[in-house]
Design an enzyme around this catalytic site. Structure first.
Site, mmCIF file in Angstrom:
data_model
loop_
_atom_site.group_PDB
_atom_site.id
_atom_site.type_symbol
_atom_site.label_atom_id
_atom_site.label_comp_id
_atom_site.label_asym_id
_atom_site.label_seq_id
_atom_site.Cartn_x
_atom_site.Cartn_y
_atom_site.Cartn_z
ATOM 1 C CB VAL A 56 -0.970 -0.018 1.211
ATOM 2 C CG1 VAL A 56 -1.601 1.336 1.444
ATOM 3 C CG2 VAL A 56 -2.029 -1.100 1.022
ATOM 4 C CD GLU A 57 4.079 4.665 3.129
ATOM 5 O OE1 GLU A 57 4.691 5.746 3.006
ATOM 6 O OE2 GLU A 57 3.067 4.527 3.831
ATOM 7 C CB SER A 58 5.614 0.345 -2.159
ATOM 8 O OG SER A 58 6.397 0.022 -1.033
ATOM 9 C CB SER A 61 5.447 6.158 -2.054
ATOM 10 O OG SER A 61 5.064 6.256 -0.707
#
Length: 136
Positions: A56-58, A61
């Site tokens: 999710v974060e990657s 981002s």
């Protein structure tokens, strides 16, 4: 930045260990996949939530950074809220990230992690990102 899997960088060793493969990247959509296996398990035999949080974060981002790259910026996560909806012992999952809001200073992206075969959502996350100048 609009790219496809043929010209994406391999990413960090951390992302390689998580198994996230980015298939398509733009400032308005990121798609990828992970082939989940025993390497992603907790001691109790299910996929660790950190794998989903990393995806999710990657994905958010990368997409948010693609959206502001032409302004000499990249995006850094300031808040990640990932919900784990169903457990898995391993399968291919699709990761799709799309912006909910893209502003001058911040962006908000939503990311879903879905089992490829069954279409069931395993995790869903929301990431708020800050647009900051590229280093150097």
């Amino acid at each position: 930045m609009d790219t496809t899997s043929t010209d994406l960088p391999t990413g960090s060793a951390f992302l390689q260990a998580a198994g996230l493969v980015l298939d398509e990247v733009s400032g308005t959509r990121v798609t990828g996949h992970i082939d989940l296996s025993r390497d992603h398990h907790t001691p109790w035999g299910v996929v660790h939530g950190g794998v989903y949080t990393t995806a999710v974060e990657s994905a958010a981002s990368v997409g948010a950074s693609a959206a502001v790259q032409d302004r000499g910026q990249f995006a850094v996560g300031v808040h990640n809220s990932t919900d784990f909806l169903r457990s898995s012992t391993g399968e291919r999952v699709d990761v799709v990230a799309e912006p909910l809001q893209q502003g001058r200073v911040q962006q908000l992206w939503i990311v879903t992690v879905t089992a490829t075969e069954s279409g069931r959502t395993l995790a869903r996350g929301q990431v708020r990102l800050q647009n900051v100048p590229l280093p150097g």
